[in-house]
Design a protein around this motif. Structure first.
Motif, PDB file in Angstrom:
ATOM      1  N   ARG A 241       0.797  -1.087  -0.106  1.00  0.00           N
ATOM      2  CA  ARG A 241      -0.091  -0.047  -0.165  1.00  0.00           C
ATOM      3  C   ARG A 241       0.847   1.277  -0.109  1.00  0.00           C
ATOM      4  O   ARG A 241       0.442   2.169  -0.650  1.00  0.00           O
ATOM      5  N   HIS A 242       1.992   1.083   0.767  1.00  0.00           N
ATOM      6  CA  HIS A 242       2.801   2.561   0.754  1.00  0.00           C
ATOM      7  C   HIS A 242       3.951   2.368  -0.035  1.00  0.00           C
ATOM      8  O   HIS A 242       4.556   3.658  -0.169  1.00  0.00           O
ATOM      9  N   ARG A 243       4.369   1.339  -0.678  1.00  0.00           N
ATOM     10  CA  ARG A 243       5.284   1.339  -1.696  1.00  0.00           C
ATOM     11  C   ARG A 243       4.677   0.796  -3.091  1.00  0.00           C
ATOM     12  O   ARG A 243       4.837  -0.069  -3.589  1.00  0.00           O
ATOM     13  N   PRO A 244       3.556   1.556  -3.834  1.00  0.00           N
ATOM     14  CA  PRO A 244       2.752   1.334  -4.929  1.00  0.00           C
ATOM     15  C   PRO A 244       3.814   0.890  -6.245  1.00  0.00           C
ATOM     16  O   PRO A 244       3.441  -0.070  -7.018  1.00  0.00           O
ATOM     17  N   GLN A 245       5.191   1.495  -6.264  1.00  0.00           N
ATOM     18  CA  GLN A 245       6.057   1.042  -7.333  1.00  0.00           C
ATOM     19  C   GLN A 245       6.389  -0.378  -7.178  1.00  0.00           C
ATOM     20  O   GLN A 245       7.067  -0.976  -7.983  1.00  0.00           O
ATOM     21  N   LEU A 246       6.084  -1.039  -6.083  1.00  0.00           N
ATOM     22  CA  LEU A 246       6.770  -2.542  -5.816  1.00  0.00           C
ATOM     23  C   LEU A 246       5.525  -3.312  -6.057  1.00  0.00           C
ATOM     24  O   LEU A 246       4.384  -3.161  -5.599  1.00  0.00           O
ATOM     25  N   ARG A 247       5.472  -4.283  -7.020  1.00  0.00           N
ATOM     26  CA  ARG A 247       4.516  -5.275  -7.504  1.00  0.00           C
ATOM     27  C   ARG A 247       4.316  -6.254  -6.536  1.00  0.00           C
ATOM     28  O   ARG A 247       5.345  -6.816  -6.122  1.00  0.00           O
ATOM     29  N   PRO A 248       3.354  -6.898  -6.309  1.00  0.00           N
ATOM     30  CA  PRO A 248       2.969  -7.988  -5.575  1.00  0.00           C
ATOM     31  C   PRO A 248       3.838  -9.274  -6.231  1.00  0.00           C
ATOM     32  O   PRO A 248       3.677  -9.405  -7.268  1.00  0.00           O
ATOM     33  N   PRO A 249       4.473  -9.820  -5.246  1.00  0.00           N
ATOM     34  CA  PRO A 249       5.562 -11.035  -5.768  1.00  0.00           C
ATOM     35  C   PRO A 249       4.632 -12.275  -6.347  1.00  0.00           C
ATOM     36  O   PRO A 249       5.389 -13.028  -7.096  1.00  0.00           O
ATOM     37  N   LEU A 250       3.663 -12.321  -5.554  1.00  0.00           N
ATOM     38  CA  LEU A 250       2.882 -13.830  -5.953  1.00  0.00           C
ATOM     39  C   LEU A 250       1.531 -13.557  -6.571  1.00  0.00           C
ATOM     40  O   LEU A 250       0.992 -12.387  -6.096  1.00  0.00           O
ATOM     41  N   ALA A 251       0.920 -14.306  -7.314  1.00  0.00           N
ATOM     42  CA  ALA A 251      -0.408 -14.120  -7.820  1.00  0.00           C
ATOM     43  C   ALA A 251      -1.415 -13.905  -6.980  1.00  0.00           C
ATOM     44  O   ALA A 251      -2.201 -12.917  -6.877  1.00  0.00           O
ATOM     45  N   ALA A 252      -1.588 -14.533  -5.792  1.00  0.00           N
ATOM     46  CA  ALA A 252      -2.484 -14.289  -4.930  1.00  0.00           C
ATOM     47  C   ALA A 252      -2.094 -14.014  -3.463  1.00  0.00           C
ATOM     48  O   ALA A 252      -1.007 -14.028  -3.223  1.00  0.00           O
ATOM     49  N   ALA A 253      -2.859 -13.724  -2.482  1.00  0.00           N
ATOM     50  CA  ALA A 253      -2.470 -13.439  -1.093  1.00  0.00           C
ATOM     51  C   ALA A 253      -2.447 -14.640  -0.491  1.00  0.00           C
ATOM     52  O   ALA A 253      -3.003 -15.692  -0.643  1.00  0.00           O
ATOM     53  N   HIS A 254      -1.479 -14.783   0.615  1.00  0.00           N
ATOM     54  CA  HIS A 254      -1.271 -15.897   1.287  1.00  0.00           C
ATOM     55  C   HIS A 254      -1.097 -15.457   2.844  1.00  0.00           C
ATOM     56  O   HIS A 254      -0.687 -14.368   3.128  1.00  0.00           O
ATOM     57  N   PRO A 255      -1.717 -16.315   3.806  1.00  0.00           N
ATOM     58  CA  PRO A 255      -1.445 -15.976   5.313  1.00  0.00           C
ATOM     59  C   PRO A 255      -0.107 -15.465   5.399  1.00  0.00           C
ATOM     60  O   PRO A 255      -0.033 -14.592   6.266  1.00  0.00           O
ATOM     61  N   TRP A 256       1.035 -16.212   4.928  1.00  0.00           N
ATOM     62  CA  TRP A 256       2.407 -15.950   5.347  1.00  0.00           C
ATOM     63  C   TRP A 256       3.203 -15.992   4.113  1.00  0.00           C
ATOM     64  O   TRP A 256       2.796 -16.842   3.092  1.00  0.00           O
ATOM     65  N   VAL A 257       4.409 -15.287   3.904  1.00  0.00           N
ATOM     66  CA  VAL A 257       4.894 -15.565   2.901  1.00  0.00           C
ATOM     67  C   VAL A 257       6.713 -15.516   3.618  1.00  0.00           C
ATOM     68  O   VAL A 257       6.871 -14.907   4.636  1.00  0.00           O
ATOM     69  N   ALA A 258       7.471 -16.295   2.912  1.00  0.00           N
ATOM     70  CA  ALA A 258       8.970 -16.188   3.263  1.00  0.00           C
ATOM     71  C   ALA A 258       9.790 -15.567   2.243  1.00  0.00           C
ATOM     72  O   ALA A 258       9.403 -16.134   0.966  1.00  0.00           O
ATOM     73  N   LEU A 259      10.605 -14.925   2.709  1.00  0.00           N
ATOM     74  CA  LEU A 259      11.649 -14.471   1.489  1.00  0.00           C
ATOM     75  C   LEU A 259      12.754 -15.356   1.814  1.00  0.00           C
ATOM     76  O   LEU A 259      13.401 -15.364   2.925  1.00  0.00           O
TER      77      LEU A 259
END
Ligand code: FAD
Ligand code: ZN
Length: 451
Positions: A241-259
């Motif tokens: 939301r605060h960095r609109p220039q960054l795109r969501p890395p995965l197609a859908a939302a997930h409860p958790w992500v790990a980098l």
């Protein structure tokens, strides 16, 4: 003087009679001799990026801020010994660059690396995103030069990997948050530079699955696994939301992500194949929901930008009650379930912004106010929220300060949970090394806790 009197988050503003900028160890020594003779309190400061309020003076206005930023020379590089000797005011990013130019790696890495100094990193025993493989700042330091509160210079810059000649003074000053002396230089450990990186963002149904992914990766690749950063889906939303220039890395939302990041050594290709296979097999079984692998340096940078943007994005949402806790990795899922349920029950409407260095058992279990609630109103709930979270951490055998230090923010919380023996030993050290109490008074230990 204003920038030196308020901390990075703008939570604490102190006063001082001067800010001094020594350019050499001799000048630091002269300043501390003078301060000692005239009973002037001294607050050492590096990049002023600390998150616990340790780097700014109190409101008395009787002391000075001693900024190390003008002591920023690289003193020597020894590639054969894999070591680098630098002054305390060197910015972390500059040190990483010097190591890189020499074909080596200095692995300490954190989102504030463009501003924080190595002196501050050592004084707070900073952690960051490379701890899983390379350890905390303490593990990356081979020696220190320190000016004591009375102005004496201790030269411990030998750069030895083994030295069992009595009490370890280096380890005493590391993590002392400016309360025992001023770090003026350090010998740092360098490492061979990896040949490349495998970086991926992984969508996960829960923390238990994240822990099992970590375990599987470590089983397959051992020390190649250099970072395992956990981010809640809610936390990722706030960054996007605060960095609109960054795109969501995965197609859908997930409860958790790990980098997840693995550093590749000579057998790079085989390792990449193995990693892809492992992750795909876990997608098949549902343990992992989705995977996005960075296929270029730019994509790797974008994945990391999401992780590194969290603190700032949360700050833009209003007042954040921050926690910097560590637990046994195997206890984390249980802790998060219990703490989330207890908070939801006692603090209706609060939002959680949980992220952290799962591989190190270190979570930033941050609590944000209800959408639209005034920050100052939310701030009044800080003590209640801390009590609930910290009591649960201690019940689980964890620590309430994993990497940010105590400063003033967690000083009294730490005293509350430490045993009497631990507090007595800490007070004895403070008395022995800084008997007049001039070094960063009121930080780490309250005045009445040690005098
Ligand atoms: P300062 O903030 O200036 O000082 C910190 C403390 O060290 C103070 O108590 C000060 O008195 C003392 N000190 C500073 N220099 C010296 C010296 N030469 N001799 C003696 N005492 C000294 N920290 C982590 O551990 N991991 C993270 O992942 C992480 N991420 C961060 C992300 C952001 C966006 C920000 C703003 C901060 C983050 N931090 C993190 C916290 C902070 O960056 C670290 O604590 C850092 O090590 C502080 O370095 P500094 O030079 O800014 O020290
Ligand atoms: Zn952190």
């Amino acid at each position: 003087m204003a920038p030196y009197l308020t901390d990075w988050r703008g939570m604490w503003t102190g006063r001082a009679c001067a800010v001094v900028f020594p350019t050499s160890t001799e000048e630091v020594s002269a300043i501390l001799r003078w301060a000692n003779a005239h009973h002037v309190p001294v607050t050492p400061q590096g990049g002023n990026t600390g998150l616990s309020g340790g780097s700014v003076p109190d409101e008395s206005g009787t002391g000075i801020v001693l900024s190390l930023v003008k002591m920023d020379q690289v003193r020597s590089l020894n590639v054969e010994n894999l070591s680098l000797t630098v002054e305390a005011g060197c910015v972390l990013e500059t040190i990483q660059g010097v190591a890189d130019q020499a074909g080596c790696l200095f692995p300490l890495s954190l989102a504030a690396e463009g501003s924080c100094t190595i002196g501050g990193n050592l004084a707070t025993n900073a952690g960051g995103v490379g701890v899983l493989r390379y350890g905390v700042a303490r593990d990356l330091c081979l020696g220190l030069e320190v000016v004591t509160p009375s102005g004496e210079v201790w030269d411990g810059l030998r750069g030895l990997r083994k030295d069992n000649t009595g009490y370890d003074l280096r380890d005493l000053f590391i993590g002392s948050e400016g309360t025992l002396g001023v770090i003026t230089a350090a010998v740092l450990k360098l490492f061979p530079k990896p040949h490349g990186h495998f970086t991926a963002m992984v969508g996960l149904p829960g923390i238990a699955e994240a822990v099992s992914l970590l375990s599987r990766l470590q089983g397959a690749l051992g020390p190649c696994v250099t970072a395992f950063e956990l981010i809640s889906g809610q936390c990722l939303d706030i960054v996007l939301r605060h960095r609109p220039q960054l795109r969501p890395p995965l197609a859908a939302a997930h409860p958790w992500v790990a980098l997840v990041e693995c550093s590749l050594t000579v057998a790079a290709d085989a390792a990449v194949d193995q990693l892809q296979e492992l992750l795909m097999a876990m997608v098949e079984t549902g343990e992992v929901e989705d995977v996005a692998v960075a296929s270029s340096i730019a994509q790797r940078r974008d994945l990391w930008a999401l992780r590194e943007g969290i603190s700032e994005a949360q700050g833009s949402e209003g007042f954040v009650i921050k926690h910097d806790i560590s637990l046994r990795v195997s206890d984390i899922a249980d802790f998060v379930d219990q703490a989330s349920a207890a908070l939801a029950a006692s603090q209706p409407g609060i939002r959680l912004g949980v992220f952290g260095h799962l591989g190190d058992g270190n979570l930033h279990f941050n609590v944000l106010g209800p959408e639209g609630e005034d920050g100052e109103v939310f701030r009044t709930r800080q003590d209640q929220v801390n009590r609930l979270v910290h009591d649960l951490v201690v019940e689980h055998g964890g620590s309430i300060s994993a990497e940010h230090g105590l400063g003033v923010l967690r000083r009294d919380e730490a005293a509350r949970y430490k045993s009497a023996v631990e507090m007595r030993l800490m007070s004895a050290l403070k008395k022995a090394i800084d008997p007049c109490g001039l070094m960063n008074p009121g930080k780490l230990l309250a005045e009445d806790a040690w005098r």
